[in-house]
Scaffold this active site. Structure first.
Site, PDB file in Angstrom:
ATOM      1  N   ASP A 175      -1.513   1.097   2.261  1.00  0.00           N
ATOM      2  CA  ASP A 175      -0.330   0.293   1.936  1.00  0.00           C
ATOM      3  C   ASP A 175       0.852   0.655   2.855  1.00  0.00           C
ATOM      4  O   ASP A 175       0.723   1.503   3.744  1.00  0.00           O
ATOM      5  CB  ASP A 175       0.003   0.525   0.445  1.00  0.00           C
ATOM      6  CG  ASP A 175       0.554  -0.714  -0.226  1.00  0.00           C
ATOM      7  OD1 ASP A 175       1.138  -1.564   0.467  1.00  0.00           O
ATOM      8  OD2 ASP A 175       0.417  -0.811  -1.458  1.00  0.00           O
ATOM      9  N   ASP A 232       2.578  -9.671  -2.139  1.00  0.00           N
ATOM     10  CA  ASP A 232       1.598  -9.643  -3.234  1.00  0.00           C
ATOM     11  C   ASP A 232       1.414 -11.009  -3.894  1.00  0.00           C
ATOM     12  O   ASP A 232       2.378 -11.706  -4.207  1.00  0.00           O
ATOM     13  CB  ASP A 232       2.052  -8.652  -4.313  1.00  0.00           C
ATOM     14  CG  ASP A 232       1.935  -7.217  -3.826  1.00  0.00           C
ATOM     15  OD1 ASP A 232       1.613  -7.001  -2.642  1.00  0.00           O
ATOM     16  OD2 ASP A 232       2.161  -6.309  -4.648  1.00  0.00           O
TER      17      ASP A 232
HETATM   18  C1  GLA Z   1       1.666  -3.019  -3.015  1.00  0.00           C
HETATM   19  C2  GLA Z   1       0.396  -3.727  -2.573  1.00  0.00           C
HETATM   20  C3  GLA Z   1      -0.367  -4.160  -3.809  1.00  0.00           C
HETATM   21  C4  GLA Z   1      -0.700  -2.939  -4.669  1.00  0.00           C
HETATM   22  C5  GLA Z   1       0.576  -2.205  -5.025  1.00  0.00           C
HETATM   23  C6  GLA Z   1       0.310  -0.884  -5.709  1.00  0.00           C
HETATM   24  O1  GLA Z   1       2.554  -3.874  -3.660  1.00  0.00           O
HETATM   25  O2  GLA Z   1       0.697  -4.820  -1.749  1.00  0.00           O
HETATM   26  O3  GLA Z   1      -1.553  -4.839  -3.432  1.00  0.00           O
HETATM   27  O4  GLA Z   1      -1.575  -2.109  -3.971  1.00  0.00           O
HETATM   28  O5  GLA Z   1       1.361  -1.929  -3.878  1.00  0.00           O
HETATM   29  O6  GLA Z   1       1.473  -0.215  -6.061  1.00  0.00           O
END
Ligand code: GLA
Length: 409
Positions: A175, A232
């Site tokens: 990430d 997301d």
């Molecule tokens: C980010 C990523 C998500 C998830 C969250 C976890 O937002 O883009 O897909 O992994 O972190 O905290």
């Protein structure tokens, strides 16, 4: 020098040596006059087709329900409900698997409540079922979880990669949170090299969200097996469609071993209709996206299963040519996508974003399949087959997608 770079270089020397030997033997000088080489793709041998599996994030976020028994139960469901047979392989865990601090040796520590037996025990359980196991961390000082995050991999790449490999990790989602403004390529390459140095083939999923310039898809091919192109997803029609369209123009960057990733699936989480979830699944397959189930499949409904295990749609995603669909035409909230397939067929998706049904039409030649007097069409949801001399058309319900596999002759 890390192992995969070394073996890449060796292979390239070998290729040059073979070309030179060929010339010395009096053959044509083919190979010595070719254009400048393109940056070599990540050479870790995995994800030759888009990864398929599960990730808990969309279903649980950091809820207490995310724990060892859930992950093992999902692995059981892969077998019991036929997800493994349909091609799903990776059982991946997301954020919140760790304790908030590293141990005195600097190692990450599995959360004692969620994973009382550690991560290796879970990975072993998953492996015993013929499946693969994936984990998550961030290319920053901490992960993304709003509660302050858990320790990230920045400046700990070698130690963390080694630990993951020792646990039997087969997939790493890396990430982008808390990255301290360090250059993205530098951060993601450091973990690539650390993973390669472990000697274990590990799918490397860059989760940079397409945030910084230059865009990750322009430099991702030699770095990772996939890269998130968007922020997301959420379990809503508008979010899903937004993620789709961000990928509309990125087909040139996808191919075996390196995929655009519009984020994980929401199918089964309840925020969209069955028609909308079919659209979601159809278009992720057309995009040759990773298919990571994001709902708790331990109790997947029959409808959810019928979507996620539609093997005709999965076959489009997993097609060995590895081409992402491109847009053939679009107007008034309808879009026609076409995807080239390894056996010469084309897949065509007719997407209707309107709130009433629309007739959407294209032709065999428009989708790149001219030159025949007749074509066979298979509707990959209804399974109906038909023939046509070239016109391809369907009445598509509101928020629906009709997908045909089109074959010459
Ligand atoms: C980010 C990523 C998500 C998830 C969250 C976890 O937002 O883009 O897909 O992994 O972190 O905290």
């Amino acid at each position: 020098m890390q192992r995969s770079a070394r073996s890449r270089r060796l292979r390239s020397c070998l290729a040059t040596a073979i070309a030179v030997t060929t010339v010395a033997a009096g053959a044509l000088t083919v190979g010595l006059t070719t254009a400048a080489p393109r940056a070599a793709a990540l050479d870790n041998g995995v994800a030759r087709t888009p990864p398929m599996g599960f990730n808990n994030w969309n279903a649980t976020h950091c809820d207490a329900s995310f724990n060892e028994s859930m992950v093992k139960g999902v692995a059981d469901a892969f077998i019991r409900l036929g997800f493994k047979d349909a091609g799903y392989t990776y059982v991946n865990i997301d954020d919140c698997w760790a304790e908030p601090s590293r141990d005195s040796d600097g190692n990450l520590v599995p959360n004692r409540t969620r994973f009382p037996n550690g991560i290796k025990a879970v990975a072993d359980y998953v492996h015993a079922k013929g499946l693969k196991f994936g984990i998550y961390t961030s290319a920053g000082t901490k992960t993304c979880n709003a509660g302050g995050g858990f320790p990230g991999g920045l400046n700990h790449e070698k130690q963390d990669a080694k630990l993951f490999a020792s646990w039997g990790v087969d997939y790493l989602k890396y990430d982008n949170c808390n990255n301290q403004g360090v250059d993205a390529q530098q951060r993601y390459k450091a973990m690539r090299d650390a993973l390669a140095a472990t000697g274990r083939p590990i799918v490397y999923s860059l989760c940079e969200w397409g945030q910084t310039n230059p865009k990750v898809w322009t430099w991702g091919e030699p770095v990772g097996n996939s890269w998130r192109t968007t922020g997301d997803i959420s379990d809503k029609w508008s979010s899903m469609i937004d993620k789709l369209h961000i990928n509309d123009d990125l087909a040139q960057y996808a191919g075996p071993g390196h995929w655009n990733d519009p984020d994980m699936l929401e199918v089964g989480n309840g925020g969209m209709t069955t028609t909308e979830y079919r659209t979601h699944f159809s278009l992720w397959a057309m995009m040759a996206a990773p298919l990571l189930i994001g709902s708790d499949i331990r109790d997947a409904s029959a409808t959810t299963q019928s979507i996620l295990k539609n093997t005709d749609i999965i076959a489009l995603d997993q097609d060995t040519l590895g081409k992402q669909a491109t847009i053939v035409s679009s107007s008034g909230g309808t879009t026609v996508y076409a995807k080239q397939l390894a056996n010469g067929d084309r897949a065509v998706a007719l997407l209707n974003e309107n709130s009433s049904s629309k007739t959407i039409s294209t032709t065999a030649s428009a989708i790149g399949l001219g030159g025949s007097s007749s074509y066979r069409l298979k509707d990959l949801w209804s399974k109906a087959t038909s023939t046509t001399s070239g016109s391809i058309s369907a009445s598509v319900p509101a928020h629906g997608t009709v997908v045909f596999r089109v074959t010459r002759g």
